[in-house]
Design a protein around this motif. Structure first.
Motif, mmCIF file in Angstrom:
data_model
loop_
_atom_site.group_PDB
_atom_site.id
_atom_site.type_symbol
_atom_site.label_atom_id
_atom_site.label_comp_id
_atom_site.label_asym_id
_atom_site.label_seq_id
_atom_site.Cartn_x
_atom_site.Cartn_y
_atom_site.Cartn_z
ATOM 1 N N GLU A 1 -2.016 -31.676 19.710
ATOM 2 C CA GLU A 1 -2.170 -31.242 21.071
ATOM 3 C C GLU A 1 -0.983 -31.475 21.574
ATOM 4 O O GLU A 1 -0.663 -32.574 21.834
ATOM 5 C CB GLU A 1 -3.374 -31.648 21.452
ATOM 6 N N ASN A 2 -0.398 -30.575 22.423
ATOM 7 C CA ASN A 2 0.512 -30.922 23.489
ATOM 8 C C ASN A 2 0.514 -29.838 24.657
ATOM 9 O O ASN A 2 0.595 -28.705 24.516
ATOM 10 C CB ASN A 2 2.108 -30.411 22.675
ATOM 11 N N GLY A 3 0.017 -30.673 25.881
ATOM 12 C CA GLY A 3 -0.348 -29.947 27.027
ATOM 13 C C GLY A 3 -1.721 -29.193 26.632
ATOM 14 O O GLY A 3 -2.760 -29.699 26.040
ATOM 15 N N THR B 1 -1.519 -26.484 24.475
ATOM 16 C CA THR B 1 -1.270 -25.830 23.205
ATOM 17 C C THR B 1 -1.733 -26.705 22.054
ATOM 18 O O THR B 1 -1.506 -27.895 21.938
ATOM 19 C CB THR B 1 0.092 -25.502 23.039
ATOM 20 N N THR B 2 -2.478 -26.261 21.168
ATOM 21 C CA THR B 2 -3.009 -27.008 19.957
ATOM 22 C C THR B 2 -2.414 -26.314 18.704
ATOM 23 O O THR B 2 -2.486 -25.188 18.630
ATOM 24 C CB THR B 2 -4.577 -27.090 19.986
ATOM 25 N N THR B 3 -2.015 -27.044 18.005
ATOM 26 C CA THR B 3 -1.262 -26.683 16.813
ATOM 27 C C THR B 3 -2.097 -27.143 15.485
ATOM 28 O O THR B 3 -2.711 -28.390 15.355
ATOM 29 C CB THR B 3 0.193 -26.762 16.449
ATOM 30 N N VAL B 4 -2.823 -26.265 14.837
ATOM 31 C CA VAL B 4 -3.538 -26.466 13.659
ATOM 32 C C VAL B 4 -2.892 -26.527 12.401
ATOM 33 O O VAL B 4 -2.256 -25.432 11.848
ATOM 34 C CB VAL B 4 -4.810 -25.872 13.659
ATOM 35 N N PHE B 5 -2.879 -27.456 11.574
ATOM 36 C CA PHE B 5 -2.053 -27.665 10.331
ATOM 37 C C PHE B 5 -2.979 -27.514 9.398
ATOM 38 O O PHE B 5 -3.975 -28.069 8.989
ATOM 39 C CB PHE B 5 -1.293 -28.790 10.042
ATOM 40 N N LYS B 6 -2.800 -26.245 8.182
ATOM 41 C CA LYS B 6 -3.944 -25.931 7.117
ATOM 42 C C LYS B 6 -3.260 -26.370 6.012
ATOM 43 O O LYS B 6 -2.018 -25.903 6.017
ATOM 44 C CB LYS B 6 -4.740 -24.702 7.315
ATOM 45 N N ALA B 7 -3.923 -26.408 4.856
ATOM 46 C CA ALA B 7 -3.476 -26.435 3.480
ATOM 47 C C ALA B 7 -2.810 -25.115 3.274
ATOM 48 O O ALA B 7 -3.409 -23.922 3.536
ATOM 49 C CB ALA B 7 -4.423 -26.845 2.663
ATOM 50 N N ALA B 8 -1.555 -25.206 2.434
ATOM 51 C CA ALA B 8 -0.966 -23.760 2.075
ATOM 52 C C ALA B 8 -1.798 -23.110 1.232
ATOM 53 O O ALA B 8 -2.414 -23.445 0.142
ATOM 54 C CB ALA B 8 0.245 -24.073 1.467
ATOM 55 N N ASP B 9 -1.835 -21.637 1.141
ATOM 56 C CA ASP B 9 -2.376 -20.916 0.135
ATOM 57 C C ASP B 9 -1.524 -20.116 -0.567
ATOM 58 O O ASP B 9 -0.895 -19.169 -0.080
ATOM 59 C CB ASP B 9 -3.406 -19.948 1.037
ATOM 60 N N SER B 10 -1.271 -20.547 -1.699
ATOM 61 C CA SER B 10 -0.136 -20.108 -2.528
ATOM 62 C C SER B 10 -0.638 -18.639 -3.411
ATOM 63 O O SER B 10 0.219 -18.290 -3.992
ATOM 64 C CB SER B 10 0.459 -21.200 -3.713
ATOM 65 N N ARG B 11 -1.666 -18.572 -3.070
ATOM 66 C CA ARG B 11 -2.101 -16.975 -3.777
ATOM 67 C C ARG B 11 -1.150 -15.849 -3.507
ATOM 68 O O ARG B 11 -1.062 -14.908 -4.251
ATOM 69 C CB ARG B 11 -3.385 -16.752 -3.761
ATOM 70 N N ASP B 12 -0.752 -15.944 -2.436
ATOM 71 C CA ASP B 12 0.093 -14.801 -1.881
ATOM 72 C C ASP B 12 1.541 -14.936 -1.816
ATOM 73 O O ASP B 12 2.209 -14.083 -1.491
ATOM 74 C CB ASP B 12 -0.599 -14.239 -0.473
ATOM 75 N N ILE B 13 1.961 -15.849 -2.452
ATOM 76 C CA ILE B 13 3.286 -16.091 -2.733
ATOM 77 C C ILE B 13 3.705 -15.796 -4.050
ATOM 78 O O ILE B 13 3.220 -16.204 -5.198
ATOM 79 C CB ILE B 13 3.733 -17.623 -2.350
ATOM 80 N N ASP B 14 4.697 -14.856 -4.309
ATOM 81 C CA ASP B 14 5.263 -14.343 -5.450
ATOM 82 C C ASP B 14 6.283 -15.487 -6.082
ATOM 83 O O ASP B 14 7.221 -15.776 -5.476
ATOM 84 C CB ASP B 14 6.328 -13.083 -5.038
#
Length: 120
Positions: free
Chosen positions: A33-35, A37-50
């Motif tokens: 949280e910065n002011g 603004t909240t940034t949420v970090f989620k685990a990568a979903d590699s299913r859509d990466i070629d």
């Protein structure tokens, strides 16, 4: 003793196979949280990466680490023809693999990442 070992294996095996699919569901890793603004970090979903495109890019990046680093710090350079002219190997790579250039421009984070600084 054999029954306990068999029971443990029977429980552990399905859990081991289920763990990767559970991780791909976008598990929240943390928030910042910065002011207001909240940034949420989620685990990568590699299913859509070629993975073929990613492997091709990684081979190029390992041979040209300075170019890869510059693109990681400034992904806008992916579409900069002047930058590609300064680095003919990159221009040749993008000419041979225009689909990778398009994919990188759309989702640069899938291809380029800024490595952590020492101690991070």
């Amino acid at each position: 003793m054999n029954r306990i070992s068999t029971l443990l294996i029977a429980i552990a095996l399905p859990v081991a196979f289920a763990a990767p699919s559970i991780a791909q569901e976008g598990k929240t890793l943390g928030t910042v949280e910065n002011g207001n603004t909240t940034t949420v970090f989620k685990a990568a979903d590699s299913r859509d990466i070629d993975t073929h495109k990613l492997k091709t890019w990684n081979e190029f990046a390992s041979q040209h680490p300075n170019v890869a680093s510059e693109l990681a710090h400034n992904p806008a350079l992916i579409n900069d023809d002047a930058y590609a002219k300064k680095h003919p190997q990159l221009g040749a790579f993008f000419s041979a693999h225009p689909e990778i250039r398009e994919s990188m421009a759309a989702n640069p984070g899938n291809y380029v990442a800024i490595p952590p600084r020492p101690g991070e």
